[in-house]
Motif scaffolding. Structure first.
Motif, PDB file in Angstrom:
ATOM      1  N   HIS A   1       0.821  -1.212   0.000  1.00  0.00           N
ATOM      2  CA  HIS A   1       0.000   0.000   0.000  1.00  0.00           C
ATOM      3  C   HIS A   1       0.852   1.258   0.000  1.00  0.00           C
ATOM      4  O   HIS A   1       0.328   2.356   0.140  1.00  0.00           O
ATOM      5  N   GLY A   2       2.188   1.120  -0.091  1.00  0.00           N
ATOM      6  CA  GLY A   2       3.073   2.273  -0.106  1.00  0.00           C
ATOM      7  C   GLY A   2       3.337   2.880   1.250  1.00  0.00           C
ATOM      8  O   GLY A   2       3.902   3.970   1.333  1.00  0.00           O
ATOM      9  N   VAL A   3       2.966   2.198   2.315  1.00  0.00           N
ATOM     10  CA  VAL A   3       3.109   2.747   3.657  1.00  0.00           C
ATOM     11  C   VAL A   3       4.452   2.389   4.293  1.00  0.00           C
ATOM     12  O   VAL A   3       5.092   3.233   4.912  1.00  0.00           O
ATOM     13  N   CYS A   4       4.909   1.159   4.135  1.00  0.00           N
ATOM     14  CA  CYS A   4       6.062   0.684   4.914  1.00  0.00           C
ATOM     15  C   CYS A   4       7.413   1.115   4.358  1.00  0.00           C
ATOM     16  O   CYS A   4       8.378   1.259   5.091  1.00  0.00           O
ATOM     17  N   GLY A   5       7.520   1.294   3.052  1.00  0.00           N
ATOM     18  CA  GLY A   5       8.774   1.731   2.453  1.00  0.00           C
ATOM     19  C   GLY A   5       9.741   0.623   2.086  1.00  0.00           C
ATOM     20  O   GLY A   5      10.819   0.899   1.555  1.00  0.00           O
ATOM     21  N   ALA A   6       9.404  -0.630   2.348  1.00  0.00           N
ATOM     22  CA  ALA A   6      10.319  -1.735   2.035  1.00  0.00           C
ATOM     23  C   ALA A   6      10.613  -1.827   0.533  1.00  0.00           C
ATOM     24  O   ALA A   6      11.683  -2.274   0.134  1.00  0.00           O
ATOM     25  N   CYS A   7       9.697  -1.373  -0.295  1.00  0.00           N
ATOM     26  CA  CYS A   7       9.846  -1.482  -1.743  1.00  0.00           C
ATOM     27  C   CYS A   7      10.479  -0.239  -2.375  1.00  0.00           C
ATOM     28  O   CYS A   7      10.528  -0.123  -3.599  1.00  0.00           O
ATOM     29  N   THR A   8      10.991   0.670  -1.563  1.00  0.00           N
ATOM     30  CA  THR A   8      11.505   1.938  -2.090  1.00  0.00           C
ATOM     31  C   THR A   8      12.683   1.723  -3.029  1.00  0.00           C
ATOM     32  O   THR A   8      13.636   1.018  -2.708  1.00  0.00           O
ATOM     33  N   VAL A   9      12.583   2.313  -4.196  1.00  0.00           N
ATOM     34  CA  VAL A   9      13.664   2.354  -5.185  1.00  0.00           C
ATOM     35  C   VAL A   9      13.859   3.824  -5.546  1.00  0.00           C
ATOM     36  O   VAL A   9      13.064   4.683  -5.145  1.00  0.00           O
ATOM     37  N   LEU A  10      14.891   4.103  -6.285  1.00  0.00           N
ATOM     38  CA  LEU A  10      15.097   5.467  -6.761  1.00  0.00           C
ATOM     39  C   LEU A  10      14.642   5.547  -8.208  1.00  0.00           C
ATOM     40  O   LEU A  10      15.023   4.702  -9.031  1.00  0.00           O
ATOM     41  N   VAL A  11      13.817   6.511  -8.511  1.00  0.00           N
ATOM     42  CA  VAL A  11      13.361   6.770  -9.871  1.00  0.00           C
ATOM     43  C   VAL A  11      13.868   8.163 -10.218  1.00  0.00           C
ATOM     44  O   VAL A  11      13.456   9.147  -9.597  1.00  0.00           O
ATOM     45  N   ASP A  12      14.794   8.191 -11.149  1.00  0.00           N
ATOM     46  CA  ASP A  12      15.481   9.444 -11.496  1.00  0.00           C
ATOM     47  C   ASP A  12      16.068  10.106 -10.251  1.00  0.00           C
ATOM     48  O   ASP A  12      16.010  11.320 -10.076  1.00  0.00           O
ATOM     49  N   GLY A  13      16.610   9.274  -9.355  1.00  0.00           N
ATOM     50  CA  GLY A  13      17.301   9.756  -8.168  1.00  0.00           C
ATOM     51  C   GLY A  13      16.426  10.071  -6.974  1.00  0.00           C
ATOM     52  O   GLY A  13      16.934  10.406  -5.910  1.00  0.00           O
ATOM     53  N   ARG A  14      15.127   9.936  -7.123  1.00  0.00           N
ATOM     54  CA  ARG A  14      14.211  10.266  -6.022  1.00  0.00           C
ATOM     55  C   ARG A  14      13.531   9.000  -5.517  1.00  0.00           C
ATOM     56  O   ARG A  14      13.159   8.140  -6.316  1.00  0.00           O
ATOM     57  N   PRO A  15      13.348   8.894  -4.198  1.00  0.00           N
ATOM     58  CA  PRO A  15      12.686   7.697  -3.657  1.00  0.00           C
ATOM     59  C   PRO A  15      11.262   7.557  -4.185  1.00  0.00           C
ATOM     60  O   PRO A  15      10.517   8.538  -4.280  1.00  0.00           O
TER      61      PRO A  15
END
Length: 183
Positions: free
Chosen positions: A62-76
């Motif tokens: 659901h985008g809450v926990c942040g475990a899946c965070t990647v950088l897209v054009d340098g931004r989380p």
């Protein structure tokens, strides 16, 4: 993005779901990958299942926990909320892309190791990418800014103190590396 079409059978579809498949070209960790995916394939699933980059973890979906965070054009960015087809043309960096060119740990990874900024490790890839981007924007954070930097990521194990220490240590390691590059 285009729907592949076979002259004899028409648009190509997934044999199990019947969904139309789309040709997408993703640039991940500096490497271009051509994929054929359904329109609703999440970026996290494309990274993990189609490209085998399993460092990106999926927690809450659901985008809450942040475990899946990647950088897209340098931004989380939360990979569990992005579609692979919407990522065409972007530079995507996963936790695997944070290592140095020789394969050794990058400064943020090294700091997490030194400061014991992880326990079970499930949330760690999201923290690493978040902190990497945060230090690009603010290379010398105060203690409070380091805490704020990780505020959007959840960890159930560490209590965050060592993660904050790791952010502060990573800032030092980055400065030392930059000074060494200038010498």
């Amino acid at each position: 993005m285009r729907v592949p079409t076979d002259p004899q059978t028409g648009p190509q579809t997934d044999s199990q779901t019947g969904e139309y498949l789309h040709d997408v070209r993703l640039r991940v960790n500096g490497v271009v990958h051509d994929l054929r995916v359904p329109a609703r394939r999440l970026l996290s699933d494309a990274l993990r299942h189609d490209l085998g980059l399993t460092g990106t973890h999926v927690g809450c979906e659901h985008g809450v926990c942040g475990a899946c965070t990647v950088l897209v054009d340098g931004r989380p960015a939360r990979a569990c909320l992005m579609l692979a087809v919407a990522s065409v043309g972007a530079e995507i960096t996963t936790v695997e892309g944070l290592t140095r060119p020789d394969g050794s740990l990058g400064p943020v990874q090294q700091a997490f190791r030194e400061c014991h900024g992880l326990q079970c490790g499930f949330c760690t890839p999201g923290f690493l990418t978040t902190v990497h981007a945060g230090l690009e924007e603010n290379p010398d954070p105060t203690h409070e800014e380091a805490r704020e930097m990780i505020g959007g990521n959840l960890c159930r194990c560490t209590g965050y103190q060592n993660i904050v220490r790791a952010v502060e240590r990573a800032a030092v390691l980055r400065r030392e590396t930059a000074d060494g590059d200038r010498a």
